[in-house]
Design a protein around this motif. Structure first.
Motif, short mmCIF file in Angstrom:
data_model
loop_
_atom_site.label_atom_id
_atom_site.label_comp_id
_atom_site.label_asym_id
_atom_site.label_seq_id
_atom_site.Cartn_x
_atom_site.Cartn_y
_atom_site.Cartn_z
N PRO A 135 0.84 -1.20 0.00
CA PRO A 135 0.00 0.00 0.00
C PRO A 135 0.88 1.26 0.00
O PRO A 135 2.00 1.24 0.48
N THR A 136 0.35 2.31 -0.55
CA THR A 136 1.05 3.59 -0.51
C THR A 136 1.31 3.97 0.94
O THR A 136 0.46 3.76 1.80
N TYR A 137 2.46 4.50 1.22
CA TYR A 137 2.88 4.95 2.56
C TYR A 137 3.12 3.81 3.54
O TYR A 137 3.19 4.03 4.73
N ALA A 138 3.22 2.58 3.05
CA ALA A 138 3.49 1.46 3.96
C ALA A 138 4.94 1.50 4.41
O ALA A 138 5.83 1.93 3.69
N THR B 257 13.78 -7.35 22.16
CA THR B 257 12.89 -7.29 21.00
C THR B 257 13.49 -6.28 20.03
O THR B 257 13.61 -5.10 20.35
N VAL B 258 13.90 -6.75 18.86
CA VAL B 258 14.58 -5.91 17.87
C VAL B 258 13.60 -5.53 16.78
O VAL B 258 12.85 -6.37 16.28
N VAL B 259 13.60 -4.25 16.40
CA VAL B 259 12.72 -3.72 15.37
C VAL B 259 13.56 -3.03 14.30
O VAL B 259 14.31 -2.11 14.61
N ASP B 260 13.44 -3.49 13.07
CA ASP B 260 14.04 -2.81 11.93
C ASP B 260 12.91 -2.31 11.05
O ASP B 260 12.03 -3.09 10.66
N CYS B 261 12.91 -1.03 10.74
CA CYS B 261 11.90 -0.44 9.86
C CYS B 261 12.59 0.02 8.58
O CYS B 261 13.57 0.77 8.62
N TYR B 262 12.08 -0.44 7.44
CA TYR B 262 12.65 -0.12 6.14
C TYR B 262 11.69 0.79 5.37
O TYR B 262 10.49 0.64 5.46
N GLY B 263 12.24 1.69 4.60
CA GLY B 263 11.42 2.54 3.75
C GLY B 263 10.64 3.59 4.50
O GLY B 263 9.56 3.99 4.08
N VAL B 264 11.18 4.07 5.61
CA VAL B 264 10.51 5.11 6.38
C VAL B 264 10.69 6.44 5.65
O VAL B 264 11.82 6.81 5.32
N PRO B 265 9.61 7.17 5.38
CA PRO B 265 9.75 8.46 4.71
C PRO B 265 10.61 9.43 5.52
O PRO B 265 10.51 9.47 6.74
N GLU B 266 11.45 10.19 4.83
CA GLU B 266 12.35 11.14 5.50
C GLU B 266 11.61 12.12 6.40
O GLU B 266 12.12 12.51 7.44
N ARG B 267 10.45 12.52 6.00
CA ARG B 267 9.73 13.55 6.76
C ARG B 267 9.11 13.02 8.06
O ARG B 267 8.61 13.78 8.87
N LEU B 268 9.15 11.72 8.26
CA LEU B 268 8.62 11.13 9.49
C LEU B 268 9.74 11.18 10.55
O LEU B 268 10.77 10.56 10.38
N PRO B 269 9.55 11.93 11.65
CA PRO B 269 10.62 12.10 12.63
C PRO B 269 10.80 10.87 13.52
O PRO B 269 9.84 10.34 14.07
N GLU B 270 12.05 10.42 13.66
CA GLU B 270 12.32 9.18 14.38
C GLU B 270 12.07 9.29 15.88
O GLU B 270 11.40 8.42 16.46
N LEU B 271 12.60 10.29 16.55
CA LEU B 271 12.48 10.34 18.01
C LEU B 271 11.04 10.43 18.50
O LEU B 271 10.65 9.68 19.40
N PRO B 272 10.20 11.29 17.95
CA PRO B 272 8.80 11.28 18.38
C PRO B 272 8.10 9.95 18.05
O PRO B 272 7.22 9.52 18.79
N SER B 273 8.50 9.30 16.96
CA SER B 273 7.90 8.01 16.59
C SER B 273 8.25 6.93 17.60
O SER B 273 7.38 6.18 18.05
N VAL B 274 9.51 6.83 17.99
CA VAL B 274 9.91 5.82 18.96
C VAL B 274 9.33 6.16 20.34
O VAL B 274 8.97 5.26 21.10
N ALA B 275 9.20 7.45 20.65
CA ALA B 275 8.57 7.84 21.92
C ALA B 275 7.10 7.43 21.95
O ALA B 275 6.60 6.95 22.98
N ALA B 276 6.41 7.57 20.82
CA ALA B 276 5.00 7.15 20.75
C ALA B 276 4.90 5.64 20.91
O ALA B 276 4.00 5.14 21.60
N LEU B 277 5.83 4.89 20.31
CA LEU B 277 5.82 3.43 20.45
C LEU B 277 6.08 3.03 21.90
O LEU B 277 5.39 2.16 22.44
N ALA B 278 7.04 3.67 22.56
CA ALA B 278 7.34 3.36 23.96
C ALA B 278 6.11 3.61 24.84
O ALA B 278 5.80 2.82 25.73
N ARG B 279 5.40 4.69 24.56
CA ARG B 279 4.19 5.01 25.33
C ARG B 279 3.10 3.98 25.09
O ARG B 279 2.48 3.47 26.03
N LEU B 280 2.87 3.63 23.83
CA LEU B 280 1.81 2.68 23.49
C LEU B 280 2.08 1.29 24.08
O LEU B 280 1.15 0.61 24.51
N LEU B 281 3.34 0.87 24.08
CA LEU B 281 3.69 -0.45 24.61
C LEU B 281 3.98 -0.42 26.11
O LEU B 281 4.12 -1.47 26.73
#
Length: 159
Positions: free
Chosen positions: A41-44, A58-82
């Motif tokens: 899908p587009t944006y996958a 638990t190791v996570v590799d993300c491939y094809g992440v768009p440049e405009r998506l900021p890494e630190l806020p993304s990992v912070a959101a994941l830490a909060r959700l989990l």
């Protein structure tokens, strides 16, 4: 251009990571094992998640992440959700120095003892990066980082 992200999470089953990651990124997340490049899908974002020995196994590799998506806020959101701490490499090129992102969104530098095995890197012996420790004083690589020893930064401020 796209990016590659590599994170580790404190003891969470891989099956729980995919839906939380999709929510944190606001994107479709496809496991690497079933991703068909012709049908993505587009944006996958394609991710590989697996268990390794040691701390933050638990190791996570993300491939094809768009440049405009900021890494630190993304990992912070994941830490909060989990509700689990996550670690990622810092900017020092020191294999044992990482950034710890807590579920409350704070980011601080930490050190691990890193052992190379046939299954990849194993992290053990977490300790804070602090001027109270001799290895973090003086001319250490820690001072070349934007994440100084003893620093604690909210994820939003770090973006």
């Amino acid at each position: 251009m796209t990016e590659l992200w590599n994170w580790r999470i404190d003891r969470v089953p891989p099956v729980e990571v995919y839906p939380a990651l999709a929510e944190a990124l606001g994107r479709v997340v496809m496991p690497l094992a079933v991703a068909d490049p012709a049908r993505l899908p587009t944006y996958a974002v394609i991710c590989d998640v697996w268990q390794a020995p040691g701390e933050f196994g638990t190791v996570v590799d993300c491939y094809g992440v768009p440049e405009r998506l900021p890494e630190l806020p993304s990992v912070a959101a994941l830490a909060r959700l989990l509700d689990r701490g996550c670690v990622l490499r810092d900017d020092t090129l020191d294999a044992g120095r990482h950034l710890l992102v807590a579920p409350d969104g704070t980011i601080r530098p930490v050190h691990f003892e890193v052992t190379e095995t046939d299954d990849g890197e194993v992290l053990r012996g977490q300790r804070l990066c602090t001027l109270a420790h001799p290895a973090c004083r003086g001319w250490s690589r820690c001072h070349r980082s934007k994440w100084a020893p003893d620093s604690v930064v909210p994820a939003r401020a770090a973006a």
